[in-house]
Design a protein around this motif. Sequence first.
Motif, short mmCIF file in Angstrom:
data_model
loop_
_atom_site.label_atom_id
_atom_site.label_comp_id
_atom_site.label_asym_id
_atom_site.label_seq_id
_atom_site.Cartn_x
_atom_site.Cartn_y
_atom_site.Cartn_z
N GLY A 174 0.79 -1.23 0.00
CA GLY A 174 0.00 0.00 0.00
C GLY A 174 0.82 1.27 0.00
O GLY A 174 0.35 2.33 0.42
N VAL A 175 2.06 1.17 -0.47
CA VAL A 175 2.96 2.34 -0.44
C VAL A 175 3.32 2.71 -1.87
O VAL A 175 3.55 1.84 -2.72
CB VAL A 175 4.22 2.02 0.39
CG1 VAL A 175 5.17 3.21 0.41
CG2 VAL A 175 3.84 1.61 1.81
N SER A 176 3.38 4.02 -2.12
CA SER A 176 3.68 4.50 -3.47
C SER A 176 5.17 4.41 -3.78
O SER A 176 6.00 4.83 -2.98
CB SER A 176 3.25 5.96 -3.59
OG SER A 176 3.79 6.53 -4.76
N PRO A 177 5.52 3.92 -4.98
CA PRO A 177 6.93 3.90 -5.38
C PRO A 177 7.40 5.23 -5.99
O PRO A 177 8.56 5.35 -6.34
CB PRO A 177 6.98 2.79 -6.43
CG PRO A 177 5.62 2.78 -7.03
CD PRO A 177 4.65 3.23 -5.96
N PHE A 178 6.49 6.19 -6.14
CA PHE A 178 6.84 7.46 -6.79
C PHE A 178 7.05 8.55 -5.74
O PHE A 178 6.26 8.67 -4.80
CB PHE A 178 5.71 7.91 -7.72
CG PHE A 178 5.37 6.89 -8.77
CD1 PHE A 178 6.16 6.75 -9.90
CD2 PHE A 178 4.26 6.07 -8.62
CE1 PHE A 178 5.85 5.79 -10.86
CE2 PHE A 178 3.94 5.12 -9.58
CZ PHE A 178 4.74 4.99 -10.70
N SER A 179 8.08 9.38 -5.94
CA SER A 179 8.31 10.44 -4.96
C SER A 179 7.30 11.57 -5.12
O SER A 179 7.09 12.35 -4.22
CB SER A 179 9.74 10.96 -5.07
OG SER A 179 9.93 11.50 -6.36
N ASP A 180 6.66 11.65 -6.31
CA ASP A 180 5.74 12.77 -6.53
C ASP A 180 4.27 12.36 -6.54
O ASP A 180 3.41 13.14 -6.90
CB ASP A 180 6.10 13.48 -7.84
CG ASP A 180 6.08 12.52 -9.03
OD1 ASP A 180 5.99 11.29 -8.80
OD2 ASP A 180 6.15 12.99 -10.17
N LYS A 181 3.97 11.11 -6.17
CA LYS A 181 2.57 10.67 -6.10
C LYS A 181 2.38 9.87 -4.83
O LYS A 181 3.11 8.90 -4.59
CB LYS A 181 2.21 9.77 -7.29
CG LYS A 181 1.87 10.54 -8.56
CD LYS A 181 1.36 9.57 -9.63
CE LYS A 181 1.85 9.96 -11.00
NZ LYS A 181 2.95 9.21 -11.54
N SER A 182 1.39 10.25 -4.04
CA SER A 182 1.18 9.53 -2.77
C SER A 182 0.41 8.24 -3.03
O SER A 182 -0.22 8.08 -4.07
CB SER A 182 0.40 10.42 -1.80
OG SER A 182 -0.93 10.54 -2.27
N GLY A 183 0.48 7.36 -2.06
CA GLY A 183 -0.29 6.12 -2.15
C GLY A 183 -1.78 6.42 -2.30
O GLY A 183 -2.47 5.77 -3.09
N THR A 184 -2.27 7.38 -1.56
CA THR A 184 -3.69 7.74 -1.63
C THR A 184 -4.07 8.15 -3.04
O THR A 184 -5.10 7.72 -3.57
CB THR A 184 -4.00 8.89 -0.64
OG1 THR A 184 -3.40 8.57 0.60
CG2 THR A 184 -5.49 9.10 -0.46
N GLU A 185 -3.23 8.98 -3.68
CA GLU A 185 -3.51 9.40 -5.06
C GLU A 185 -3.59 8.20 -6.01
O GLU A 185 -4.30 8.25 -7.02
CB GLU A 185 -2.39 10.31 -5.58
CG GLU A 185 -2.48 11.76 -5.15
CD GLU A 185 -1.23 12.51 -5.61
OE1 GLU A 185 -1.17 12.87 -6.80
OE2 GLU A 185 -0.31 12.69 -4.78
N LEU A 186 -2.84 7.16 -5.71
CA LEU A 186 -2.81 5.98 -6.58
C LEU A 186 -3.87 4.96 -6.19
O LEU A 186 -3.95 3.89 -6.79
CB LEU A 186 -1.43 5.31 -6.51
CG LEU A 186 -0.24 6.14 -7.01
CD1 LEU A 186 1.07 5.47 -6.62
CD2 LEU A 186 -0.31 6.32 -8.52
#
Length: 334
Positions: free
Chosen positions: A188-200
């Motif tokens: 449940g964690v985002s791999p992108f520094s500019d996109k949060s998990g919630t956004e994904l």
Amino acid sequence: MSVIKADAYGHGAITAAEALKESDAFAVARLKEGVFLRQKGVEHPIVLLEGVNTEQDFITASEYQLSPVIHLHSQIQLLQTLTLPKPLAFNWLMVDSGMHRLGIRPEQVEMALTLLAESSNISGEVGLMSHFANSDLDGDPRNQKQLAHMLALKHKTSLPLCLANSAAVICLAESHQQWVRPGLMLYGVSPFSDKSGTELGLKPVMTLKTQLIAVYDLEVGDQVGYGGEWTAEVPTRIGVASIGYGDGYSRHLSNKAEVIIRGIKAPVIGRVSMDTICINLNHVEQAETGDDVIVWGTANLAVEQLATLAETIPYELVTVLCQRVNKEVINGES
Ligand SMILES: *Cc1c(COP(=O)(O)O)cnc(C)c1O
């Protein structure tokens, strides 16, 4: 293929293997991690992403029916000379399509496949694996270049491909092919520094929690913690929470992070100690000893945000949690 290496990114390998039991296969980095899963009764195919380099380790892999990735010619040579107790199944050849970490160069793949096909230690077809160096950079042309190498090899060999880590699963649909290989996003964690998990649309699996073990008042001028890096400018109620770098809570979060107490965000003040952090409770007036302290794992206090503050990546924060931290499975169906 669910990646559950490094104790499932700090979440507990067995807990993760049970929660992800519908996966077609698991991947870990090392032999020891694979043996551990087998000893705990996991029966899925298990890929060892780092491969193995000695005769003894190949024998152990064979005995435990583990699938070491082949990424070196010396591994192929070793397989030509020894006779394993059982042939290795569910095999993968790692191709270096541009990351220059582990892998056989694309122009040498056909030769490697020929040699593997001749080996009595290899059963069934060998799939082609590769890893992206920049899949967390959406739209980076280097990803297309790596992908092109692999599609060309698929065209030549008709073998299955396994390319996509979490970032590629999310952002590089053409890379999905026959197998995907996500890790971080499963937690449940985002791999992108500019996109949060919630956004994904991801929801953190881990909530890291501790308690306040002391609450008291400071006077103006009082300094907090090693080095006295925080000084009270107004009378301040301080709380001490039982977590520190000895649990894996990064010292780089000193004087930067926040925690949540009684639903309210409160700043970490002073340096992170081995066992404790200090918290400014001036906006959490009701706080008392024994209160829960949420350290990360909610939408408004995500591990991704803390990783940015600590100038690292969320992968590191979750994987370095130490054995001293109790892991409790909540809502788990296993
Ligand atoms: C760790 C790892 C993965 C998983 O990567 P995530 O970014 O966590 O999805 C996939 N493939 C290889 C080779 C890895 O080492």
